[in-house]
Design a protein around this motif. Structure first.
Motif, mmCIF file in Angstrom:
data_model
loop_
_atom_site.group_PDB
_atom_site.id
_atom_site.type_symbol
_atom_site.label_atom_id
_atom_site.label_comp_id
_atom_site.label_asym_id
_atom_site.label_seq_id
_atom_site.Cartn_x
_atom_site.Cartn_y
_atom_site.Cartn_z
ATOM 1 N N ALA A 67 38.303 115.470 113.198
ATOM 2 C CA ALA A 67 39.574 115.420 112.452
ATOM 3 C C ALA A 67 40.412 114.391 111.029
ATOM 4 O O ALA A 67 40.683 114.847 110.340
ATOM 5 N N LYS A 68 39.033 113.703 110.777
ATOM 6 C CA LYS A 68 38.960 113.416 109.737
ATOM 7 C C LYS A 68 38.507 113.773 108.833
ATOM 8 O O LYS A 68 39.364 113.949 107.985
ATOM 9 N N ARG A 86 41.297 116.279 107.462
ATOM 10 C CA ARG A 86 42.620 115.919 107.084
ATOM 11 C C ARG A 86 41.706 115.882 105.187
ATOM 12 O O ARG A 86 42.882 116.625 104.934
ATOM 13 N N GLN A 87 40.726 115.728 105.284
ATOM 14 C CA GLN A 87 40.515 115.805 103.837
ATOM 15 C C GLN A 87 39.958 117.288 103.489
ATOM 16 O O GLN A 87 40.614 117.497 102.692
ATOM 17 N N ALA A 117 42.044 119.784 104.361
ATOM 18 C CA ALA A 117 43.141 120.162 104.045
ATOM 19 C C ALA A 117 44.763 119.446 102.657
ATOM 20 O O ALA A 117 45.198 120.156 101.873
ATOM 21 N N ALA A 118 44.120 117.940 102.651
ATOM 22 C CA ALA A 118 43.806 117.097 101.307
ATOM 23 C C ALA A 118 43.738 118.405 100.331
ATOM 24 O O ALA A 118 44.301 117.916 99.045
ATOM 25 N N GLU A 162 45.096 121.651 99.537
ATOM 26 C CA GLU A 162 46.433 121.055 98.973
ATOM 27 C C GLU A 162 46.474 120.235 97.569
ATOM 28 O O GLU A 162 47.257 121.308 96.412
#
Length: 69
Positions: A25-26, A29-30, A32-33, A36
């Motif tokens: 999960a962590k 998120r990395q 995806a960031a 972005e």
């Protein structure tokens, strides 16, 4: 693209499934960031990319010795 590696193939030496879920999960998120920030579209799901990275050994779980006590 790899097809859903089993958690038993990823986990080594008694690592916990919970730690794998948190680690994936962590990392997702990395991913995806990072996409972005770069303005890149996300083609594959970040969770799938993170699972593949753990399965390939690019990332490893670090657990505290007293975890779960």
């Amino acid at each position: 693209m790899m097809h859903r590696p089993a958690s038993t193939d990823i986990l080594k030496n008694g690592e916990s499934y919970y730690s794998l879920v948190i680690g994936v999960a962590k990392r997702a998120r990395q991913i995806a960031a990072e996409c972005e920030e770069k303005g890149e579209p996300i083609v594959e799901k970040p969770v799938q990319l993170a699972v593949e990275e753990f399965a390939d050994g690019k990332y490893k779980l670090l657990e505290q010795e007293d975890a779960g006590e």
